[in-house]
Design an enzyme around this catalytic site. Sequence first.
Site, mmCIF file in Angstrom:
data_model
loop_
_atom_site.group_PDB
_atom_site.id
_atom_site.type_symbol
_atom_site.label_atom_id
_atom_site.label_comp_id
_atom_site.label_asym_id
_atom_site.label_seq_id
_atom_site.Cartn_x
_atom_site.Cartn_y
_atom_site.Cartn_z
ATOM 1 N N ASP A 1 7.750 -71.044 -86.709
ATOM 2 C CA ASP A 1 6.568 -71.853 -87.025
ATOM 3 C C ASP A 1 5.337 -71.130 -87.569
ATOM 4 O OD1 ASP A 1 5.948 -74.515 -87.329
ATOM 5 O OD2 ASP A 1 4.932 -74.703 -85.414
ATOM 6 N N HIS B 1 0.338 -69.317 -82.818
ATOM 7 C CA HIS B 1 0.165 -69.692 -84.233
ATOM 8 C C HIS B 1 -0.666 -70.964 -84.411
ATOM 9 C CE1 HIS B 1 3.958 -71.557 -82.865
ATOM 10 N NE2 HIS B 1 3.577 -72.574 -83.614
#
Length: 919
Positions: A56, A325
């Site tokens: 991701d 993230h």
Amino acid sequence: VHQLLQEGQLEFVIGGQVMHDEAVTLIDDQILQLTEGHGFLYETFGIRPQFSWHVDPFGASATTPTLFALAGFNAHLISRIDYDLKADMQKNKKLQFVWQGSPSLSEGQEIFTHVMDQYSYCTPSHIPFSNRSGFYWNGIAAFPDPPKDGVYPNMSLPVTDTNIHLYAQTMVANIKERAAWFRTSDVLWPWGCDKQFFNASVQYSNMDLLLDYINKHSDEFGVTVQYATVGDYFQAVYSRNLTWEIRDSQDFLPYSTEPFQAWTGFYTSRSTLKGIARKASSLLYAGESFFTQYVRKHPASSICKCGALKQLQSLRWAVSEVQHHDGITGTESPKVKDMYMNNLMYGMFNVKKLMASIIFDMNNAKKNGEVYSSVYVKDSGIPDVDHYVVVYNPLAWNITTFVAVSVSHLAMSVYDELGHPVPAQVQISAESHSTYDLYILVAISGLSYRKYNVKPLNGKQSAFIGRSVKYKRKDITRADQQSRQLLPVVNNCYQVLFDQNTNLMHSITERETNQTVQLTQEFLEYRVNGDVMKGPISDNYLFAPNASAVPVSKAVGLEVVSGNLMTEIRQYFYSNVTSQDYIYAVYTRMYTVPEGYDGKLLCHRIEQQYSVGPLELNREAVLRTSTNLNTRQLLYTDSNGYQIQKRPFKAYVNNTVARNYYPMVQTAYIEDDTTRLMLLAERAHGVSSQGNGQVEVMLHRRLWNNLQWDLNYSLTLNDSSVVRPVIWLILGTKAVTNILYRTSGLALEHRPVVMFGALSGDKPKPPRRLQQNSAHGSPVTVPPNLHLQTLSIPGWRYSSNHAEQVHSIRMGKQKQGDADFSRVLLRIRHLYEVGEDPVLSQPVMVNLKSLLKGLGSVMVVEERSLTGTWDVNTLKRWKWKTAQYPSKGLSNSTETSENCIVTVHPKEIRTFFVYFQGQ
């Protein structure tokens, strides 16, 4: 959980605290979050993750595969790379390769890497025989109020006798489509997506039926299916024994998902959070070595060690968590951003408190009649009484630098522990007219602290006073080009000229080579669209400029504050000649170091602090530095503070501006054949070279848009803050900047920690005589091409012997006993690449016994994998066959240390457990 792990039904992948972002994180923090997670998993379950699952992060860095190799991983998995590149790799069956992320470590730390295909980490949701999604039988998660009847939105049709064949056909068709993109006949088919399997029993009862049906009809379908972990998949591919292509150290940044969707906005989003995250990381680094020395030197201390470890852990965890993230990237909702901020502030408060109590304890332990009434830590000024400023240097080098403290008087004097006057300068503060900034010149050896006594003036030696001259505000649109008057600001390294027609910077001369570079700086804004009906939008993730950047100011004010040690140039940028308020300012500082001090680093940096904001809506603020260097629009940026990436300008059919933005975590530079201009940063920014000789840094963003998805998750980035980032400029020949920038970058990252102490008693006592080396502690010093990356007491209770550790877990003993304070974690990193510098790129021999002699007598040193969970002698990673190395087998890591002497090669990060005598 123990049973599922033993039977191979459950497997931990990555195993860090988070799946870290790869673009805007610092290598130290990536290692920290991985180490925290691995320590927990090994202590609790005796397991060590061996595969990554980096599906991701928005783009992939070349530092990550190197770290995962050093941590003992056998394969790495990524997904988000440029859409056009992915399509090409997919078509040519090139989604799998052996990645040599570091040019210097090359095949020693290579790792097999799998890029997911166009379906990424989700199951295809469209099925031809139903208008509902497919394969998501538990529907879409509804939190925090789940439906009472258990019926969730968009639940797929349950598998029945009537539709099972249709489901099987759809699944098999997709498997075969994907099989064509890979070289082996094994297909990784990820089942699920974001927030899926929240009702796993509903999922599995349908999946079981479908898998059984396909396997019963495998002759007809030509496919067999099985439940598997990522490790099972990689094991299958590895056992095929194919020969794989090698990828060099080129990364996959930036990342675009469509022609107008460049994910380069998040390099700057929520700049305040990015700044605090790095400040916290830097404080943690200082706190760890400070505490480690304290425990080693004061075994019978009055501070509770377990409590102290908890204080450190609160910051370890906060810094680890924000590397997510959707953390430091700024791609979270305001509520979640506040959580990260609160956890960071709480952890920082704890570590400052711990450091203050250690100083308090060590000073009172000396029983010398000099008692602190308090040691307190706050970021602002100090009271009018006599007080101490305690300054700790967290780097393992001697440093000479200035620390700034806020004071309430102009007349001040500063003394060291021996009562000798210390060079200092005091001047009216730029940001507030009621306080003064006192700059103290400090010279401190590695991992040591010094105390300075700051007194309101009593007739004797005083700090130099910075005198201010204000110049008239200039209309830069109508500047007279004919009669140019230049104002020089000079120190031992540079002469900087300011153009008095515009109040802007004009040029910088590097005095040693007498090389002059024309150099101007201006603020510009990209004006962006926030209405999806009108075209591409910018948001937390995306940067979508609809035109070139526009200059923000028509008039510039100038004030020059000069003193014997420092000159500060204050420029204020106004939208027009009569504006009252400014949104943009630059404070540029140049230092003059007196005789007898090592001023090399200080003299060679031009320090700039910016003040930007609050911005208007849908504006993205950049500082553009334009030079007459013929750079051919080639930019260099760092990769996570570990290595440098070459960034040639690329022309695209669409979105060329945004697709040429890159993350700058610590460093960016431009150069011509002889001269280099280097920028060093204390937080991440987007950076680009949009013209020959130019480099621009995005400093701030304030956005709003009406994309439904962004509105649902509060991702509109209406950030009305003022940000104050710092950038150091270094100008010089390639050879000189090469020597300076690694140490300077770390000097900016790890500025000294400043604490204040008030003296009790009415009269200041005469300073006592100290040993001539007036720094506290025994300095720990490494050569300039090495960095002491970690010196800490992790507290793990696991055994270094794997068989013993597994045995004690089987016996249920893993959670017993106190934290272990005898094991010290040490990491050493070589800062240079092979061939980068004739001297500094050489391997370095380090004697760990003499390096750490100030902490005690070293008894045992064990070399470990990056996160500490493997003994390097027993770590055997899979060796994937490549054209370069046709024989497959298990690869062994670096040569290990004999009698505590270690040879550190270029770019290596070596990790050790150290035990001292008497423990």
